[in-house]
Scaffold this motif. Structure first.
Motif, PDB file in Angstrom:
ATOM      1  N   THR A 137       0.820  -1.217   0.000  1.00 61.48           N
ATOM      2  CA  THR A 137       0.000   0.000   0.000  1.00 61.48           C
ATOM      3  C   THR A 137       0.853   1.266   0.000  1.00 61.48           C
ATOM      4  OG1 THR A 137      -0.160  -0.139   2.420  1.00 61.48           O
ATOM      5  CG2 THR A 137      -1.969  -1.064   1.145  1.00 61.48           C
ATOM      6  N   ALA A 147      -1.809  -0.245  -5.814  1.00 65.64           N
ATOM      7  CA  ALA A 147      -1.981  -1.329  -4.833  1.00 65.64           C
ATOM      8  C   ALA A 147      -3.179  -2.198  -5.168  1.00 65.64           C
ATOM      9  CB  ALA A 147      -2.121  -0.740  -3.429  1.00 65.64           C
ATOM     10  N   SER A 157      -3.759   5.525  -4.796  1.00 67.13           N
ATOM     11  CA  SER A 157      -3.295   5.177  -3.460  1.00 67.13           C
ATOM     12  C   SER A 157      -3.792   6.211  -2.466  1.00 67.13           C
ATOM     13  CB  SER A 157      -1.763   5.115  -3.425  1.00 67.13           C
ATOM     14  OG  SER A 157      -1.293   4.126  -4.301  1.00 67.13           O
ATOM     15  N   ALA A 212      -8.178  -1.696   2.130  1.00 71.14           N
ATOM     16  CA  ALA A 212      -6.847  -1.189   1.788  1.00 71.14           C
ATOM     17  C   ALA A 212      -6.709  -0.963   0.284  1.00 71.14           C
ATOM     18  CB  ALA A 212      -5.780  -2.160   2.281  1.00 71.14           C
ATOM     19  N   GLY A 213      -7.343  -1.805  -0.530  1.00 72.41           N
ATOM     20  CA  GLY A 213      -7.302  -1.657  -1.982  1.00 72.41           C
ATOM     21  C   GLY A 213      -8.436  -0.829  -2.549  1.00 72.41           C
TER      22      GLY A 213
END
Length: 578
Positions: A118, A125, A197, A542-543
């Motif tokens: 990340t 990512a 990101s 997170a993605g």
């Protein structure tokens, strides 16, 4: 009559698991307790379920993994894995993570690589995180210790009085499946989005700043007295005062002239601040001092915060941090953050106080994506020693020299004696919920078997597939298990599908091994929905993924996985008469 009642109760259990409001540990423990009170499970049967040798081995493996996950080797290798074009990086990352997950807890593997992926800027990512999660599953199906699901199935095998599964018995089918799916995964990864990101420009959108002007009637009065704690849609997060940061802000904190108040929540609710005399709102965007204090975390599957709100747990006191924002998948949650029930996999942006990383409960509750490590990494020499000890336990078990339980027990003693693992860490990270789920599930499986419910289900399966042969029944068991693992957790799916598989094999009069193996493989076949598998939840926010991203990348992998499993299981585990 009893068999039908037990089947009805299992149907209710499944419905509640799918609903998801009550944790699996509570549901399975309640069902096991009810069966005991109804006389369907004796006290001895109930207690023996929790002392199952395979279950004890699983607990030991998870405890040993607490030390192994602190090895620096994963961090060092991740830099090499991410070089080259995105497709090549995907292939290298998937291959490596599958190899590591064959012997390490796949949650630990994904957690170790999550922060590096990340934070890097070579590739989006979002192009790498779903492949990372899928590959960790594919590596786990190649060995007995690769995933807790395999050990869970083995615990059911041992409880049923069958020969225990061997270390590399899964490799015969698991390795070809992993190779085929990694090839497909590398190609299907191009279907994933190239999400931006999470950077400072995105984070600053969470903040609203206001300055206490000289002469304001708010000066000298506490936060609570100024009624700044219950604003509509906004929450006072931090105070910047003369170059230092006050975080978190207590209700008794007195305001000074020139204080910069930093609010979070729905920043468009600026009108909520207009009623305060002498408070000047001057822009949305935190300064460098505040930004340096930000930490991103993902809520772990072991967290005590799941399904609870920040207000319920007094988050500030517990972690010395304030929550700036919460993201679930690609959506930033808005409203009063303190009232939002948290879910496993939620990404939290925290404004951390000076003692944040000193809190001993961080590693249980969060996967930290940036900032300092929760616990210091082992030195190369310590890491080599720990990994060598683990490899030795695996090799001796595979060679039949030393049982896996004994090898892991010796390794655990060595880790404790050397200080690489502490009793405090074992207490914090002990997999209590998993122990409750599997121990209770073993009791439930015994009731299903003894009550005749398993035989009843097997009769239905025999009637359904009698005209198509035993192979069709095998396909049916696999599909049932695969659907269950998408709807509930993988271990719960294995627990519910195992009695069906065993009963079906007996109804057809064949060796139950191929049916047991398709339950093991099917329980790990969760590629379509992010909510059924721990590593999917870890990468989901997170993605910044959407549900459809898992469907796009996962459908080709799921079809390939099923085709290879169903083609090879009868080859390596034939339908011999029982």
């Amino acid at each position: 009559m009893t068999a039908h009642l037990v089947l009805g109760s299992i149907g209710l259990l499944l419905a509640l698991l799918i609903h998801g409001r009550i944790s699996p540990a509570i549901l399975f423990a309640s069902w096991a307790g009810i069966y005991h009170l109804l006389g369907l499970a004796s006290q001895q049967a109930l207690l023996s379920s929790f002392s199952n040798p395979a279950l004890a081995t699983l607990i030991l493996l998870l405890l040993v993994s607490l030390a192994l996950e602190r090895s620096p080797f994963l961090d060092l290798l991740s830099q090499l894995l991410l070089k080259g074009r995105t497709r090549l990086a995907t292939l290298k990352l998937a291959t490596f993570s599958s190899l590591a997950s064959a012997f390490m807890n796949n949650t630990a593997v994904v957690g170790a690589l999550l922060g590096t992926i990340t934070q890097q800027r070579r590739h989006p990512a979002s192009k790498l995180l779903i492949p990372l999660s899928y590959a960790s599953i594919l590596g786990g199906i190649t060995t007995l210790v690769g995933t807790s699901t395999n050990l869970v199935v083995n615990s059911f095998v041992v409880e049923a009085g069958l020969p225990a599964l061997h270390m590399f018995q899964f490799t015969l089918v698991g390795l070809p499946v992993a190779l085929a799916c990694i090839a497909v995964l590398t190609l299907s990864a191009r279907l994933l989005p190239a999400n931006a990101s999470t950077g400072n420009d995105v984070r600053s959108a969470y903040f609203l700043e206001a300055r206490v002007m000289p002469g304001s009637p708010m000066i000298g009065r506490s936060i609570e007295h100024n009624r700044l704690r219950n604003l509509e849609g906004l929450f006072l997060l931090e105070i910047e005062r003369e170059g230092r940061l006050i975080s978190p802000v207590g209700p008794a904190e007195l305001l000074h002239a020139g204080d910069v108040l930093v609010f979070t929540g729905e920043v468009d609710k600026v009108q909520a601040l207009q009623r305060f005399s002498g408070l000047a709102v001057f822009g949305a965007g935190a300064d460098a001092l505040l930004k340096s204090n930000l930490v991103e975390v993902v809520l772990s599957s072991e967290s005590d915060l799941a399904n609870r709100t920040l207000r319920d747990v007094d988050f500030r006191t517990m972690f010395d941090a304030g929550v700036v924002g919460i993201r679930r998948g690609d959506k930033r949650l808005t409203g009063q953050l303190g009232r939002i029930p948290l879910r496993v996999g939620d990404s939290l942006l925290l404004a951390a106080g000076p003692d944040f990383f000193q809190h001993r409960n961080l590693d249980r509750n969060f996967h930290v994506l940036n900032g300092s490590g929760v616990r210091p990494k082992m030195s190369p020499a310590q890491s080599t020693a720990a990994l060598t000890g683990f490899a030795l336990a695996i090799v001796l078990s595979a060679a039949g020299v030393l049982p896996l339980f004994s090898g892991l027990l010796l390794l655990l003693a060595g880790l404790l004696a050397s200080g690489l693992l502490t009793l405090g860490e074992m207490r914090r990270r002990f997999p209590f919920e998993l122990l409750v789920v599997i121990g209770s599930a073993l009791t439930i499986a015994g009731v299903v078997e003894r009550s005749g419910a398993a035989a009843l289900m097997a009769g239905w399966m025999r009637a359904l597939f009698d005209g198509y042969g035993v192979y069709a029944a095998l396909v049916g068991v696999y599909l049932i298990t695969m659907v269950l693992t998408e709807l509930v957790t993988n271990n719960a799916a294995a627990a519910l599908a195992f009695p069906i598989a065993l009963g079906t094999a007996r109804a057809f009069g064949v060796d139950p091994t191929p049916f047991i193996m398709v339950v093991a493989y099917g329980a790990s076949a969760g590629f379509l929905i992010p909510f059924g598998y721990q590593t999917h939840l870890m990468v989901y926010s997170a993605g910044r993924y959407r549900m459809r991203d898992f469907l796009r990348a996962g459908l080709p992998v799921s079809l390939t996985y099923a085709a290879v499993v169903l083609a090879l299981v009868p080859v390596f585990f034939p339908f011999r008469p029982s």
